[in-house]
Motif scaffolding. Structure first.
Motif, PDB file in Angstrom:
ATOM      1  N   LEU A   1     -14.598  -6.872  -1.760  1.00  0.00           N
ATOM      2  CA  LEU A   1     -13.552  -6.602  -2.747  1.00  0.00           C
ATOM      3  C   LEU A   1     -12.718  -7.857  -2.980  1.00  0.00           C
ATOM      4  N   SER A   2     -12.238  -8.003  -4.211  1.00  0.00           N
ATOM      5  CA  SER A   2     -11.321  -9.088  -4.547  1.00  0.00           C
ATOM      6  C   SER A   2      -9.898  -8.527  -4.598  1.00  0.00           C
ATOM      7  N   ASP A   3      -8.913  -9.427  -4.655  1.00  0.00           N
ATOM      8  CA  ASP A   3      -7.514  -8.992  -4.754  1.00  0.00           C
ATOM      9  C   ASP A   3      -7.279  -8.175  -6.011  1.00  0.00           C
ATOM     10  N   GLU A   4      -7.911  -8.565  -7.117  1.00  0.00           N
ATOM     11  CA  GLU A   4      -7.744  -7.832  -8.372  1.00  0.00           C
ATOM     12  C   GLU A   4      -8.319  -6.423  -8.256  1.00  0.00           C
ATOM     13  N   GLN A   5      -9.471  -6.306  -7.617  1.00  0.00           N
ATOM     14  CA  GLN A   5     -10.068  -4.984  -7.445  1.00  0.00           C
ATOM     15  C   GLN A   5      -9.208  -4.097  -6.537  1.00  0.00           C
ATOM     16  N   ILE A   6      -8.649  -4.679  -5.483  1.00  0.00           N
ATOM     17  CA  ILE A   6      -7.776  -3.918  -4.588  1.00  0.00           C
ATOM     18  C   ILE A   6      -6.549  -3.411  -5.330  1.00  0.00           C
ATOM     19  N   GLN A   7      -5.985  -4.263  -6.191  1.00  0.00           N
ATOM     20  CA  GLN A   7      -4.827  -3.839  -6.969  1.00  0.00           C
ATOM     21  C   GLN A   7      -5.192  -2.683  -7.897  1.00  0.00           C
ATOM     22  N   THR A   8      -6.365  -2.765  -8.515  1.00  0.00           N
ATOM     23  CA  THR A   8      -6.835  -1.682  -9.393  1.00  0.00           C
ATOM     24  C   THR A   8      -7.024  -0.381  -8.601  1.00  0.00           C
ATOM     25  N   ILE A   9      -7.586  -0.498  -7.403  1.00  0.00           N
ATOM     26  CA  ILE A   9      -7.828   0.682  -6.556  1.00  0.00           C
ATOM     27  C   ILE A   9      -6.515   1.362  -6.188  1.00  0.00           C
ATOM     28  N   LEU A  10      -5.522   0.563  -5.756  1.00  0.00           N
ATOM     29  CA  LEU A  10      -4.241   1.132  -5.332  1.00  0.00           C
ATOM     30  C   LEU A  10      -3.519   1.790  -6.501  1.00  0.00           C
ATOM     31  N   GLN A  11      -3.574   1.163  -7.672  1.00  0.00           N
ATOM     32  CA  GLN A  11      -2.934   1.757  -8.846  1.00  0.00           C
ATOM     33  C   GLN A  11      -3.623   3.057  -9.249  1.00  0.00           C
TER      34      GLN A  11
ATOM     35  N   GLN B   1      11.507  11.957   1.169  1.00  0.00           N
ATOM     36  CA  GLN B   1      11.681  10.515   1.025  1.00  0.00           C
ATOM     37  C   GLN B   1      10.344   9.787   0.914  1.00  0.00           C
ATOM     38  N   TYR B   2       9.348  10.258   1.657  1.00  0.00           N
ATOM     39  CA  TYR B   2       8.043   9.616   1.534  1.00  0.00           C
ATOM     40  C   TYR B   2       7.378   9.947   0.205  1.00  0.00           C
ATOM     41  N   SER B   3       7.676  11.095  -0.363  1.00  0.00           N
ATOM     42  CA  SER B   3       7.162  11.405  -1.701  1.00  0.00           C
ATOM     43  C   SER B   3       7.768  10.456  -2.723  1.00  0.00           C
ATOM     44  N   ILE B   4       9.043  10.114  -2.534  1.00  0.00           N
ATOM     45  CA  ILE B   4       9.680   9.130  -3.406  1.00  0.00           C
ATOM     46  C   ILE B   4       9.038   7.758  -3.216  1.00  0.00           C
ATOM     47  N   LEU B   5       8.846   7.368  -1.947  1.00  0.00           N
ATOM     48  CA  LEU B   5       8.227   6.062  -1.674  1.00  0.00           C
ATOM     49  C   LEU B   5       6.818   5.991  -2.245  1.00  0.00           C
ATOM     50  N   HIS B   6       6.071   7.102  -2.141  1.00  0.00           N
ATOM     51  CA  HIS B   6       4.704   7.113  -2.664  1.00  0.00           C
ATOM     52  C   HIS B   6       4.702   6.854  -4.162  1.00  0.00           C
ATOM     53  N   ARG B   7       5.688   7.407  -4.877  1.00  0.00           N
ATOM     54  CA  ARG B   7       5.792   7.163  -6.317  1.00  0.00           C
ATOM     55  C   ARG B   7       6.175   5.709  -6.600  1.00  0.00           C
ATOM     56  N   LEU B   8       6.996   5.118  -5.751  1.00  0.00           N
ATOM     57  CA  LEU B   8       7.471   3.747  -5.981  1.00  0.00           C
ATOM     58  C   LEU B   8       6.524   2.691  -5.432  1.00  0.00           C
ATOM     59  N   ASN B   9       5.543   3.117  -4.638  1.00  0.00           N
ATOM     60  CA  ASN B   9       4.671   2.172  -3.929  1.00  0.00           C
ATOM     61  C   ASN B   9       3.642   1.548  -4.872  1.00  0.00           C
TER      62      ASN B   9
END
Length: 598
Positions: free
Chosen positions: A20-30, A364-372
């Protein structure tokens, strides 16, 4: 098997392997934030890597060997040896297949090589030392489909088999009969065995590693997860051992065991939690991870010495619960909009309040998950870290090493954070550090113990925080409780006495043409009438009028009236609208919301 000590994620390993590349990881997380799909499935569905690549990376992550069952065929002699000890159905249930035997080692392919309970069972049943290997679940199923349905194994069926009713543990009666009477000095009965308690106490470490005790603890854990318990209480009493489950916030007695089982039972739990089995005079804390029913649980263990022996409490933390999303917490549309508005602020402090077990951490973790996202740096300091979330930097409080809430907060400011979560504000030192972080351009989330949202200002002032800091830093407060939901399977219309409804502070004219509901009680809800829980919320948003009241140290009543006038829905009002919606009952709202003076 212990989890790997290196805090690496699946994406980290795939990146190291050049998959995986950094760009692919960013796409996966989003993408994961949008769809909520597990990473191991998502990376394959997106076409970035193959299933084999994922399995090989997981094997490295778990520190085990990966085996491709399309290329490596299980040895027939190994299968024969294992099937002489366990049934084929047991292997199917546990999703594991023997590969080969070398000396006294049993190499076994598992879909979950971190299933320590199954590994322990295989060790005790076969007399061999299991060496877990990671294999594809589908390949294991194919290999197991070739095994016979029945065998002549001398072992018993899996401990969770058998009749299940209410909160009882299925199959326990049969399991208890298998405990070696000679080892423990007699046949088991409902009461204590004269002269045997001391004998068991002297050998509790050895007894804790016997197969029956292992299977008993396994059964207790599995049944707790089946009934969705949050806590397990193992309590020695004068004449017996009582096992209770906390389900939907209420404790229920699940099983009674003979008194002399207390020592080996608690010893087994302490072994799993990597605690000092020999030390019984002082309280201890431990932790372990288990995977059951396709879920991962972090289990926090606490033991204390009592006059009747050691009591153990196990808290089951479902690692998927903080990822459930704000929409599923029970926030009404207007309160959800307020929370989303607070989340959009670039800096300030958002506080969650409520008693222990009211769901503050999940919110609070539900909020963090949305902001992460990849664009922000999130750091947390907790005691302990309850939920581990990919993409968030989480720090444990370690007082012996000098890592407290306050010292960690000061260090965080040098880590270029955007969002900081402080597990709890307990003292003035922590409060000062948190408020300084909020004033210097950071979004700070934390918890506080108060009855409702407006009381936060008074509590902080009593702690020693200056009023101007509160009015300048706090942008919102979320007070909450957890009420039991009416069981959908046995839900029916019901009439409630007027005095109970009037205690909710509602106008009875609101009931014109509307029906209230209750749960009749059925097997699905274990005849309680309730199944699951929903949050009751009070969301308070700071404005200039309330800020002036705080600066003047106005009474709580004035702050509350101003908050209601500005649109705040109180806990009681939010509970009532959920009663009208048929989600819960008036008694349940009164139980969780009503306190003296409220």
């Amino acid at each position: 098997m212990q989890a790997p000590t290196a805090r690496k994620s699946l994406l980290d390993v795939l990146k190291e392997q050049g998959k995986l590349s950094d760009e692919q990881i960013q796409t996966i997380l989003q993408t994961q934030q949008q769809v909520g799909q597990p990473l191991e499935r998502l990376v394959v569905d997106l076409g970035f890597v193959s299933e084999t690549d994922v399995l090989a990376a997981q094997a490295k992550l778990f520190n085990v060997q990966y085996v491709d069952l399309n290329k490596v065929r299980p040895d027939e002699s190994a299968i024969s040896v294992v099937l002489s000890k366990v049934q084929a159905n047991y292997l199917r249930e546990k999703k594991c297949v023997p590969i080969r035997i070398e000396q006294n080692r049993l190499f076994v392919a598992m879909a979950n090589p971190r299933d320590i309970v199954t590994i322990d069972e295989l060790r005790m049943r076969t007399g061999l030392v299991p060496v877990p290997l990671l294999a594809s679940a589908s390949q294991i199923e194919t290999a197991l489909s070739e095994l016979p349905t029945q065998t002549t194994a001398s072992s018993v069926a899996a401990p969770t088999a058998g009749r299940r009713t209410g909160f009882g543990l299925g199959g326990v009666d049969d399991l208890l009969k298998q405990i070696d009477a000679e080892r423990y000095g007699g046949e088991m009965t409902a009461g204590p065995l004269a002269g045997q308690i001391a004998k068991v106490d002297a050998a509790d470490i050895d007894a804790a590693q016997e197969a029956p005790i292992i299977r008993l603890v396994d059964t207790i854990l599995r049944e707790a997860i089946r009934v969705e318990a949050t806590d397990i209480h193992v309590e020695p009493m004068q004449d017996r051992v009582r096992v209770r489950y906390r389900v939907d916030g209420i404790l229920h007695e699940a099983i009674r065991l003979p008194k002399w089982l207390a020592a080996p039972l608690v010893a087994r739990i302490k072994i799993l939690g990597d605690m000092d089995v020999a030390e019984k005079r002082v309280p201890q804390d431990g932790r372990m991870r288990i995977e059951m029913q396709n879920k991962r649980f972090d289990v926090r263990i606490s033991t204390i010495p009592t006059v009747n022996g050691e009591k153990a409490v196990l808290r089951l933390l479902d690692q998927s619960s903080p990822l459930m999303g704000l929409e599923k917490l029970g926030l009404w549309e207007d309160d959800l909009a307020k929370v989303e508005y607070l989340m959009s602020q670039p800096y300030g402090m958002i506080l969650s309040t409520g008693p222990t077990g009211s769901g503050k951490t999940t919110t609070q973790y539900s909020i963090l998950h949305r902001l992460n996202t990849a664009e922000v740096n999130i750091i947390t300091i907790e005691e302990p870290v309850e939920y581990e979330v990919s993409g968030i930097n989480q720090v444990h409080v370690n007082r012996k090493a000098g890592v407290t809430f306050a010292t960690a907060l000061r260090s965080f400011l040098r880590q270029d954070p955007d969002i900081i979560l402080v597990g709890e504000i307990r003292d003035l030192e922590t409060a000062d550090a948190a408020f300084q972080a909020a004033l210097t351009g950071h979004l700070v989330l934390s918890t506080l113990h108060t009855n409702d949202a407006p009381t936060v200002a008074t509590r902080l002032i009593e702690m020693g925080v200056e009023p101007f800091l509160i009015s300048a830093s706090v942008i919102g407060v979320i007070a909450q409780r957890l009420a039991r939901r009416i069981c959908n399977n046995c839900k029916e219309p019901s009439e409630y006495p007027e005095d109970a409804l009037m205690r909710l502070g509602v106008d009875l004219s609101e009931l014109d043409g509307k029906e209230l509901y209750r749960g009749r009680g059925c097997e699905i809800c274990r005849f309680t009438g309730y199944k699951g829980r929903i949050g009751i919320f009070e969301v308070f948003v700071m404005n200039s009028e309330i800020a002036d009241l705080i600066l003047r140290r106005a009474p709580i009543s004035e702050i509350r009236d101003a908050a209601i006038a500005s649109g705040m829905t109180t806990l009681m009002m939010d509970g009532w609208r959920k009663v009208l919606a048929g989600v819960t009952t008036p008694q349940e709202v009164l139980r969780v919301v009503t306190t003296v003076g409220y």
